[in-house]
Scaffold this motif. Structure first.
Motif, mmCIF file in Angstrom:
data_model
loop_
_atom_site.group_PDB
_atom_site.id
_atom_site.type_symbol
_atom_site.label_atom_id
_atom_site.label_comp_id
_atom_site.label_asym_id
_atom_site.label_seq_id
_atom_site.Cartn_x
_atom_site.Cartn_y
_atom_site.Cartn_z
ATOM 1 N N ASP A 274 0.769 -1.271 0.091
ATOM 2 C CA ASP A 274 0.648 0.208 0.325
ATOM 3 C C ASP A 274 0.753 1.259 0.413
ATOM 4 O OD1 ASP A 274 -1.837 2.353 1.091
ATOM 5 O OD2 ASP A 274 -2.979 0.391 1.434
ATOM 6 N N SER A 275 0.963 2.151 -1.502
ATOM 7 C CA SER A 275 1.846 3.314 -0.877
ATOM 8 C C SER A 275 1.805 4.200 -0.138
ATOM 9 C CB SER A 275 0.886 3.885 -2.264
ATOM 10 O OG SER A 275 -0.026 4.319 -2.948
ATOM 11 N N HIS A 276 -0.291 4.393 0.176
ATOM 12 C CA HIS A 276 -0.278 4.928 1.523
ATOM 13 C C HIS A 276 0.513 4.952 2.764
ATOM 14 C CE1 HIS A 276 -3.961 5.705 -1.045
ATOM 15 N NE2 HIS A 276 -3.673 6.365 -0.817
ATOM 16 N N LEU A 277 1.124 3.993 3.391
ATOM 17 C CA LEU A 277 2.379 3.282 4.212
ATOM 18 C C LEU A 277 3.226 3.101 3.853
ATOM 19 C CD1 LEU A 277 -0.145 0.535 5.248
ATOM 20 C CD2 LEU A 277 -0.248 2.791 5.859
ATOM 21 N N HIS A 278 3.736 4.102 2.922
ATOM 22 C CA HIS A 278 5.252 4.088 2.833
ATOM 23 C C HIS A 278 5.531 5.552 3.272
ATOM 24 C CE1 HIS A 278 5.331 1.480 -1.278
ATOM 25 N NE2 HIS A 278 4.737 0.809 -0.089
ATOM 26 N N THR A 279 5.192 5.663 4.764
ATOM 27 C CA THR A 279 5.661 6.938 5.244
ATOM 28 C C THR A 279 6.945 6.193 6.164
ATOM 29 O OG1 THR A 279 4.813 6.124 7.349
ATOM 30 C CG2 THR A 279 3.718 7.216 5.103
ATOM 31 N N ASP B 223 -5.377 3.131 9.437
ATOM 32 C CA ASP B 223 -4.819 2.754 8.254
ATOM 33 C C ASP B 223 -4.265 1.918 8.009
ATOM 34 O OD1 ASP B 223 -4.668 5.563 7.954
ATOM 35 O OD2 ASP B 223 -2.876 6.396 8.975
ATOM 36 N N ASP C 54 -7.763 -0.286 7.080
ATOM 37 C CA ASP C 54 -7.703 -0.113 6.192
ATOM 38 C C ASP C 54 -6.634 -0.782 4.610
ATOM 39 O OD1 ASP C 54 -10.269 1.181 6.467
ATOM 40 O OD2 ASP C 54 -8.956 3.095 6.648
ATOM 41 N N ALA C 55 -5.483 -0.525 4.964
ATOM 42 C CA ALA C 55 -4.976 -1.458 3.802
ATOM 43 C C ALA C 55 -5.055 -2.832 3.915
ATOM 44 C CB ALA C 55 -3.308 -1.298 4.044
ATOM 45 N N ARG D 57 -7.943 -3.390 2.004
ATOM 46 C CA ARG D 57 -7.969 -3.876 0.933
ATOM 47 C C ARG D 57 -7.469 -4.693 -0.049
ATOM 48 N NH1 ARG D 57 -7.972 2.516 2.085
ATOM 49 N NH2 ARG D 57 -5.241 2.177 2.455
#
Length: 340
Positions: free
Chosen positions: A71-76, A315, A318-319, A322
Motif C-alpha cells: 500500500d503506497s499510502h503506508l510508505h511513510t 490506516d 483499511d490497507a 484492501r
C-alpha cells in the motif's frame, strides 16, 4: 604422586577444583535444554501451544509487512519502522521456538555447541534490534507531534534508512562481541540449561572458566542498551504529552495521542515483560518461573505486536482490508467487514 602436598588441598578454591574435573575443550559437545516440563505427558500440550503461538506470530507479522509493502499510502517513516519491527519479531521468535518444537517432537533436549552459540548470537541481535527500533519509533512520534511542520524534512528517507542501518550495526557488533567472548570458555560435565533456549546468562553459569569479564560485559551492554534507549523513549513521550496537553480541542488531543498509542502499548509490553524477567530471576530461584517469564518477551510479545498495531490503527485496517479483498473480493468481503 600429586605435586601438591595433602595439607594444601583444603585451601583450593571451588573454581580450581572444578577445573580439575574432566572438561571438553573440543567444542564438539552438546548442551541440554531442560525447557518447561520433565513430564512426558505435558509435552504434547506444550507442543500444540507453542506451535499455535509460532504460527500466529508468523502469519501476523507477515501480514503487517505485506500490507505496508503493498500500500503506497503506508510508505511513510512510521510504517517503515513498523515493517522492520515486524521482520525483527518474526526472526526473534524463529530463533528459539522451532528448536524447542523439534526437541519436543524428537523427545530430546540436546542442542549442539555450535547451535547453542548461534541461537545465543541471533537472540541477542534481534532483542537489541527490538529495543533500538522502539527507540527510533519513539523519536519518529516525537518529531511528528512536536515538530509537525518540519516532519517531512527531518524524517527523510535517508535518515530513516540510516537509523535502521545504525541499529543493525550496533546489534550485530554487540552480539558478535558476546559470542566471541563465549567461544573462549570451557565447560564442565554439567551442561544442563534450565531454559528453553541458550540464554547468555545461563550459559555463563555452566562455564568452568573465569567469567568475570563476560559478566562485566553483559551487565555493561544490558545497562547501555537498556537504560539509554528507555531514557530516550521516556524523554520523547514526556515532550509528546506536553505538546498534546497544549492542543485546545479534545478531538485534536485524541487524534494526536492515537498516532502514538499503539507504539506506547508495545513499549510498555516489551519493557514490562523484560524488566519482569530480571526481577523474577533475582527474587526467585525457580528456573521454571524464570523460563515462563522469558516466554513473555521472547515469544508472546512478538505475537501480540501485529494485533496491537492492526486493531488500534485505522490506516493498517483499511490497507489490510484492501489487500485481502484484492485476493478474492467476493469471498473475503464479508469476512473483512465482520472481523476488521
Amino acid at each position: 604422586m600429586s605435586v601438591f602436598p595433602f595439607p594444601v588441598l583444603p585451601f583450593l578454591s571451588r573454581r580450581t577444583i572444578l577445573h580439575m574435573e574432566p572438561v571438553n575443550h573440543t567444542h564438539d559437545s552438546e548442551f541440554l535444554l531442560l525447557g518447561f516440563s520433565e513430564k512426558p505427558e505435558q509435552e504434547i500440550p506444550l507442543f500444540g501451544l507453542f506451535l499455535g503461538i509460532y504460527m500466529v506470530t508468523i502469519v501476523g507479522n507477515l501480514f503487517v509487512m505485506l500490507t505496508i509493502g503493498s500500500d503506497s499510502h503506508l510508505h511513510t517513516p512510521m510504517y517503515f519502522f513498523l515493517s522492520n519491527l515486524s521482520f525483527v519479531d518474526l526472526c526473534l521468535v524463529s530463533t528459539t521456538v522451532p528448536k524447542m518444537l523439534e526437541n519436543i517432537l524428537m523427545h530430546t533436549k540436546a542442542i549442539p555447541y555450535a547451535g547453542c552459540l548461534a541461537q545465543m548470537y541471533f537472540f541477542i541481535v534481534f532483542t537489541c534490534m527490538d529495543n533500538l527500533l522502539l527507540t527510533v519509533m519513539a523519536y519518529d512520534r516525537f518529531v511528528a507531534i512536536c515538530h509537525p511542520l518540519h516532519y517531512v524534512s527531518i524524517m527523510s528517507p535517508q535518515l530513516c534508512g540510516l537509523l535502521v542501518l545504525l541499529s543493525w550495526t550496533v546489534s550485530l557488533l554487540f552480539s558478535l562481541l558476546h559470542s566471541m567472548m563465549a567461544t573462549h570458555l570451557s565447560f564442565c560435565k554439567d551442561r544442563h540449561i534450565p531454559h528453553f533456549f541458550c540464554d547468555l546468562s545461563q550459559v555463563l553459569k555452566l562455564s568452568c572458566s573465569d567469567t568475570f569479564i563476560n559478566n562485566i560485559l553483559m551487565y555493561f551492554v544490558t545497562t547501555l542498551l537498556g537504560v539509554a534507549p528507555l531514557a530516550g523513549i521516556l524523554f520523547s513521550y514526556t515532550k509528546i504529552c506536553s505538546s498534546i496537553l497544549k492542543v485546545p480541542s479534545t478531538g485534536g488531543k485524541y487524534k494526536a495521542f492515537s498516532t502514538c498509542g499503539s507504539h506506547l502499548c508495545v513499549v510498555l509490553l516489551f519493557y514490562g515483560t523484560f524488566i519482569g524477567v530480571y526481577l523474577s530471576s533475582s527474587v526467585t530461584q525457580s528456573s521454571w518461573k524464570s523460563s515462563v517469564a522469558s516466554v513473555m518477551y521472547a515469544v508472546v510479545t512478538p505475537m501480540l505486536n501485529p494485533f496491537i498495531y492492526s486493531l488500534r490503527n485505522k490506516d493498517i485496517k483499511d490497507a489490510l482490508r484492501r489487500l485481502i479483498i484484492s485476493f478474492h473480493p467476493h469471498i473475503c468481503c464479508f469476512i473483512v467487514e465482520l472481523y476488521i
